[in-house]
Design a protein around this motif. Structure first.
Motif, mmCIF file in Angstrom:
data_model
loop_
_atom_site.group_PDB
_atom_site.id
_atom_site.type_symbol
_atom_site.label_atom_id
_atom_site.label_comp_id
_atom_site.label_asym_id
_atom_site.label_seq_id
_atom_site.Cartn_x
_atom_site.Cartn_y
_atom_site.Cartn_z
ATOM 1 N N ALA A 87 0.767 -1.499 0.098
ATOM 2 C CA ALA A 87 0.004 0.160 0.092
ATOM 3 C C ALA A 87 0.845 1.173 -0.029
ATOM 4 N N THR A 88 2.061 1.116 0.387
ATOM 5 C CA THR A 88 3.197 2.133 0.407
ATOM 6 C C THR A 88 4.264 1.916 -0.353
ATOM 7 N N VAL A 89 5.139 2.920 -0.858
ATOM 8 C CA VAL A 89 6.120 2.587 -1.536
ATOM 9 C C VAL A 89 7.161 2.072 -0.462
ATOM 10 N N ALA A 90 7.401 2.176 0.656
ATOM 11 C CA ALA A 90 8.184 1.462 1.582
ATOM 12 C C ALA A 90 7.899 -0.030 1.433
ATOM 13 N N GLU A 91 6.628 -0.124 1.516
ATOM 14 C CA GLU A 91 6.225 -1.650 1.597
ATOM 15 C C GLU A 91 6.619 -2.474 0.243
ATOM 16 N N LEU A 92 6.320 -1.597 -1.094
ATOM 17 C CA LEU A 92 6.671 -2.237 -2.162
ATOM 18 C C LEU A 92 8.137 -2.426 -2.396
ATOM 19 N N GLU A 93 8.991 -1.322 -1.788
ATOM 20 C CA GLU A 93 10.473 -1.806 -1.646
ATOM 21 C C GLU A 93 10.989 -2.713 -0.979
ATOM 22 N N ALA A 94 10.170 -3.028 0.048
ATOM 23 C CA ALA A 94 10.538 -4.134 0.968
ATOM 24 C C ALA A 94 10.224 -5.499 0.121
ATOM 25 N N LEU A 95 9.264 -5.454 -0.826
ATOM 26 C CA LEU A 95 9.049 -6.764 -1.544
ATOM 27 C C LEU A 95 10.166 -7.277 -2.598
ATOM 28 N N THR A 96 10.880 -5.942 -2.995
ATOM 29 C CA THR A 96 12.073 -6.254 -3.958
ATOM 30 C C THR A 96 13.085 -6.920 -3.450
ATOM 31 N N GLY A 97 13.193 -6.753 -2.068
ATOM 32 C CA GLY A 97 14.401 -7.793 -1.512
ATOM 33 C C GLY A 97 15.754 -7.166 -1.666
ATOM 34 N N GLY A 98 15.742 -5.578 -2.106
ATOM 35 C CA GLY A 98 17.138 -5.260 -2.426
ATOM 36 C C GLY A 98 17.574 -5.721 -3.878
ATOM 37 N N ARG A 99 16.651 -6.219 -4.617
ATOM 38 C CA ARG A 99 17.093 -6.713 -5.929
ATOM 39 C C ARG A 99 16.461 -5.844 -7.269
ATOM 40 N N ILE A 100 16.568 -4.533 -6.817
ATOM 41 C CA ILE A 100 16.080 -3.641 -8.031
ATOM 42 C C ILE A 100 17.310 -3.418 -8.915
ATOM 43 N N ALA A 101 16.736 -3.648 -10.122
ATOM 44 C CA ALA A 101 17.793 -3.458 -11.331
ATOM 45 C C ALA A 101 17.232 -2.908 -12.564
ATOM 46 N N GLN A 102 17.639 -1.888 -12.917
ATOM 47 C CA GLN A 102 17.188 -1.009 -14.006
ATOM 48 C C GLN A 102 18.534 -0.611 -14.706
ATOM 49 N N TRP A 103 18.170 -0.605 -16.342
ATOM 50 C CA TRP A 103 19.323 -0.007 -17.011
ATOM 51 C C TRP A 103 19.183 1.347 -17.369
ATOM 52 N N GLU A 104 20.344 1.898 -17.511
ATOM 53 C CA GLU A 104 20.199 3.453 -18.017
ATOM 54 C C GLU A 104 19.618 3.734 -19.216
ATOM 55 N N VAL A 105 19.614 2.744 -20.186
ATOM 56 C CA VAL A 105 19.019 2.847 -21.567
ATOM 57 C C VAL A 105 17.546 3.165 -21.436
ATOM 58 N N ASP A 106 17.111 2.547 -20.519
ATOM 59 C CA ASP A 106 15.681 2.745 -20.343
ATOM 60 C C ASP A 106 15.291 4.177 -19.676
ATOM 61 N N GLY A 107 16.317 4.859 -19.474
ATOM 62 C CA GLY A 107 15.839 6.079 -18.445
ATOM 63 C C GLY A 107 15.257 7.038 -19.313
ATOM 64 N N PHE A 108 14.436 8.121 -18.367
ATOM 65 C CA PHE A 108 13.921 9.057 -19.097
ATOM 66 C C PHE A 108 14.317 10.421 -18.398
#
Length: 300
Positions: A279-300
């Motif tokens: 329900a919150t960004v903090a809860e959403l980040e917790a679901l990621t388990g610290g494994r967020i991976a994004q590529w600069e190519v997709d950035g805006f």
């Protein structure tokens, strides 16, 4: 002062506005609109005074992976105001228009890249913490028997697409690229220095990099899941070819190597409806388990 959506005949003036405020120049913003298959001019909001565009906010239509599925996401970018018009709350008003647009289009997850937390916090944005790491080139493995490396060719695109979908599907909040049009227009327009590793007649990994001081920054990469050794060997070959002392990239991708944490990314998220039980960004980040991976190519 008129606050409204951009008109088609004003695109050149809008590219010039963004290119005046940001040091990358107007061609960058032209490319990011004209090469975006999901671009919507009705998602560009501007302030205009006496026929002059003075402030801008753009909503990008994107999807981020969450719970194994792509989630419609509104990306905020091209937030800029000419210096003499700052301090009047123009971008705040344009962001409210962007909020209404995203609400109307069902974009309950929102993303942006920035550090003005108080400014964006008024619109529900909260920082999350994707980690980046650095690996010394000498720690990267050599090629294995039967492996070879070469520059990416256009004919390799279907293999790269397949690798990306398989590999990046493991990481929460990775960009969903989906349609071939996005690859053919956006991704290839962003790539400058891409390489592939082949073994037994198949492409096992690809990378796209840029020079960064005396090292390389990985802007895009993927491999067959479980065969990360091929990706690391490819990075090693490219680093040696470029004379790089180190390689930097998302820490979860480099997790199988002796990796030094160097910085956090500047990703901010907003959530206006529950997603995957969060329900919150903090809860959403917790679901990621610290494994967020994004590529600069997709950035805006």
């Amino acid at each position: 002062m008129a606050m409204r959506t951009l008109k088609t005949h004003e695109l050149d003036a809008w590219y010039a506005l963004c290119g005046t405020v940001f040091p990358v120049g107007s061609a960058y913003f032209r490319r990011h609109f004209e090469m975006d298959p999901w671009a919507d001019i009705d998602g560009i909001f501007v302030a205009e005074e006496d026929g002059r565009l003075v402030s801008s906010v753009r909503v990008f239509t994107r999807r981020l992976m969450l719970g194994g599925r792509p989630v419609l996401t509104g990306g905020i970018g091209e937030v800029c105001t000419l210096p003499e018009y700052r301090g009047r709350g123009l971008s705040d008003r344009l962001l409210k228009m962007a909020d209404d647009y995203m609400d109307a289009h069902g974009m309950y997850l929102r993303a942006l890249y920035g550090v003005l937390t108080s400014h964006y916090g008024r619109h529900g944005f909260t920082p999350v913490h994707p980690h980046y790491g650095r690996v010394r080139a000498q720690s990267l493995p050599a090629l294995g028997r039967g492996q070879s490396v070469r520059a990416f060719e256009r004919a390799d695109l279907p293999a790269a697409q397949g690798l990306y979908d398989l590999y990046m599907g493991q990481f929460p909040l990775a960009f969903w690229r989906g349609e071939s049009a996005y690859w053919e227009r956006w991704v290839l327009a962003e790539w400058r220095d891409a390489w592939v590793l082949e073994e037994g007649g198949r492409i096992c990994a690809y990378v796209e990099v840029k020079a960064q001081q005396d090292g390389l920054f990985v802007r895009d990469a993927a491999c067959v899941p479980g065969e990360e050794g091929a990706l690391y060997a490819l990075l090693g070959e490219v680093a040696r070819a470029r004379g790089a002392a180190f390689v930097e990239g998302p820490a979860p991708v480099l997790a199988g190597l002796p990796c030094e944490r160097v910085e956090d990314g500047h990703l901010m998220l907003a959530l206006t409806a529950p997603l995957e039980g969060a329900a919150t960004v903090a809860e959403l980040e917790a679901l990621t388990g610290g494994r967020i991976a994004q590529w600069e190519v997709d950035g805006f």
